[in-house]
Design an enzyme around this catalytic site. Structure first.
Site, short mmCIF file in Angstrom:
data_model
loop_
_atom_site.label_atom_id
_atom_site.label_comp_id
_atom_site.label_asym_id
_atom_site.label_seq_id
_atom_site.Cartn_x
_atom_site.Cartn_y
_atom_site.Cartn_z
CG HIS A 191 -0.44 0.27 2.49
ND1 HIS A 191 0.24 -0.66 3.22
CD2 HIS A 191 -0.44 1.39 3.25
CE1 HIS A 191 0.63 -0.13 4.37
NE2 HIS A 191 0.24 1.12 4.42
CG HIS A 253 5.71 -0.86 3.61
ND1 HIS A 253 4.85 -1.31 2.64
CD2 HIS A 253 5.11 -1.15 4.78
CE1 HIS A 253 3.78 -1.84 3.21
NE2 HIS A 253 3.92 -1.77 4.52
C1 BG6 Z 1 1.67 -2.31 7.30
C2 BG6 Z 1 2.34 -2.98 8.46
O1 BG6 Z 1 2.08 -2.89 6.10
O2 BG6 Z 1 2.00 -0.93 7.29
C3 BG6 Z 1 1.96 -2.30 9.77
O3 BG6 Z 1 1.95 -4.33 8.51
C4 BG6 Z 1 2.23 -0.82 9.69
O4 BG6 Z 1 2.68 -2.87 10.85
C5 BG6 Z 1 1.59 -0.22 8.44
O5 BG6 Z 1 1.70 -0.21 10.86
C6 BG6 Z 1 1.99 1.22 8.26
O6 BG6 Z 1 1.25 1.78 7.23
P1 BG6 Z 1 0.86 3.33 7.24
O7 BG6 Z 1 0.15 3.52 5.95
O8 BG6 Z 1 0.02 3.56 8.44
O9 BG6 Z 1 2.16 4.08 7.33
#
Ligand code: BG6
Length: 503
Positions: A191, A253
């Site tokens: 994402h 990420h």
């Molecule tokens: C997810 C992780 O992919 O991304 C989580 O599994 C994390 O642990 C999250 O909190 C963070 O995403 P964002 O969009 O809140 O920065």
């Protein structure tokens, strides 16, 4: 911000969306609210339906009620009864049983009925929002049943992370998917790639001519990539105790951000060309020199103890429900990564991410080299800090450039200033809404390709194994919740004569 004609997002063609794990946290907190948001912004076609599937035996009415509550709590300000009702009538539910092949066949029967009713032209999107252990049996179930059989429309499958647990399991996963689906049907989801500011990295780098000539080891001293969170592990101890921060955040990420900031410009802005360049970056990352036994020069891990975050007292990781009191799972990591190619030779990329840190902040900062000759040095006190360009991913999305100017009115004094571009807020669709839209429109640009999934695991698995076999219970906790992370992470940069950006 006014979107010019031709640049707006458009509603996809008619589709059916099958969500596996539809009663779970992810579907309820992210996916179904994202669908509401698409509808709210007129980004859904007239003809579509959503078929939720999960083990719980629920009536359609009950499933809709639960979904309504989830949507309302995700978008309280945008919730409108009439818009919800328009979505609700498209939402259906079928429980699945232990025998996944026969469950998938009965889903197919439901799907066929709904396809006729809603006129969705057999465009099918499967979304696997299930726990990691369920991926393989479910993919086989879909593959072996009639559900996978292609009709007159498309069949796309979106795989939530984690995409495996290590290199071997990732290879198994990509292999299994490859047995039933073509590459253009497989959507590995990350994402972060859908975040506006992450999409902006390539626009910023390659639509401007003034930065690219400087984007190399002659002008850049080092790059920092930070994803700091204030949240803990929430209710995910079962997953997190197996994953830890390196699997949860770095394999996907952080390494994806690295590819975007380091890649070469593709000849055209097309998904495959962009993904080719990203793959080349991962292939150029130098393996961690584990055999030399100096792991602390490359990697530091940590785990939070109790502390205060946003003025609130919070428990340490080991006191979170479901976590072992002697857990050696890392909730923080900092890595030094070297990209061994012509452009980046000698430029360290420092990556860090952790839970329960002082502030929520994600961004990339490009630290330029100091001016080659500091003619002001004798006349000025202290260090003259070099230029830094920061891409702020979240919150306060934007870009800033730090540089020196003369302090007006002084005889000879410098005044460091920041030129700041900030996006207006709120400015975009939720990440999940964008992901769904792209998967329905066969645009794989914001999805990870199987080779990148495997390559990231290939890089990290030996490091994770080494770290996990070396951490002793008495090493943790080594940072307080609400702090900037473990002292060893500062030492990692101090050895190179550098410092982390403050959170
Ligand atoms: C997810 C992780 O992919 O991304 C989580 O599994 C994390 O642990 C999250 O909190 C963070 O995403 P964002 O969009 O809140 O920065």
């Amino acid at each position: 911000m006014e979107i010019p004609k031709g640049c707006e997002l458009a509603a996809p063609n008619p589709f059916s969306l099958l969500i596996f794990g539809a009663t779970g946290d992810l579907a309820q907190k992210k996916l179904l609210p994202a669908l509401y948001q698409l509808g709210f912004h007129s980004l859904l076609p007239e003809q579509f339906f959503i078929l939720g599937a999960a083990r719980r035996k629920l009536s359609v009415e009950r499933f809709r009620e639960e979904t309504r509550a989830a949507v309302q709590s995700a978008f309280p300000a945008e919730f409108e009864e009439q818009k919800w009702r328009m979505l609700a009538e498209k939402i259906h539910y079928s429980p699945i049983e232990d025998n996944l092949v026969s469950s998938c066949n009965s889903l197919l029967a439901d799907c066929a009925t709904l396809e006729k009713k809603f006129g969705t032209r057999q465009n099918r999107l499967f979304y696997l929002a299930v726990p990691p252990a369920a991926f393989e049996p479910l993919i086989s179930g879909i593959g072996e049943s009639g559900l996978k059989r292609e009709g007159s429309g498309y069949t796309h499958i979106v795989i939530e992370k984690p995409h495996g647990h290590d290199f071997e399991s990732a290879r198994r996963l990509t292999g299994l998917l490859g047995r039933y689906f073509r590459q253009d049907q497989i959507y590995f989801m990350d994402h972060y790639l859908a975040k506006e500011t992450v999409q902006n990295i390539l626009m910023f780098r390659f639509a401007n001519s003034i930065f690219e000539p400087l984007w190399n080891n002659r002008f850049i001293d080092h790059i920092q990539i930070t994803v700091a969170e204030t949240v803990g592990i929430e209710k995910r101890s079962q997953y997190y105790e197996r994953a830890g921060v390196l699997r949860d955040m770095f394999q996907n990420h952080l390494l994806q951000l690295l590819t975007l900031i380091a890649m070469e410009p593709p000849s055209v802005f097309e998904a495959e060309k962009v993904r080719d360049e990203k793959a080349k970056v991962l292939a150029s990352v130098k393996p961690f020199p584990l055999a030399q036994g100096i792991i602390n020069d490359w990697a530091v891990v940590g785990q939070y103890g109790p502390g205060t975050v946003d003025g609130r007292q919070v428990a340490g990781y080991r006191d979170e429900p479901g976590v072992s009191p002697a857990s050696t799972v890392a909730t923080y990591a900092a890595l030094k990564v070297m990209v061994d190619n012509w452009r980046w030779n000698g430029v360290p990329f420092y990556l860090r991410s952790g839970k329960r840190l002082a502030r929520r902040r994600a961004g990339i900062s490009v630290h330029f080299r100091p001016a080659p000759h500091l003619m002001f040095a004798g006349a000025l006190e202290g260090n003259i800090l070099p230029n830094t360009l920061t891409l702020r991913i979240q919150p306060h999305e934007g870009i800033d450039l730090f540089f020196q100017t003369k302090l007006p009115g002084s005889r000879l004094c410098l005044n460091p200033v920041i030129m700041d571009f900030s996006y207006p807020e709120p400015f975009a669709l939720d990440d999940y809404a964008r992901i769904l839209l792209d998967a329905m429109q066969a645009d794989q640009m914001l999805f990870v390709r199987a080779d990148a999934v495997e390559k990231s695991w290939e890089l990290l698995t030996p490091l994770i194994d080494k770290i996990e076999s070396g951490v002793r219970p008495e090493d943790f906790p080594n940072y307080a919740a609400g702090s900037e992370g473990p002292a060893a992470a500062d030492a990692l940069l101090a050895k190179d004569g550098r410092k982390w950006d403050p959170l």
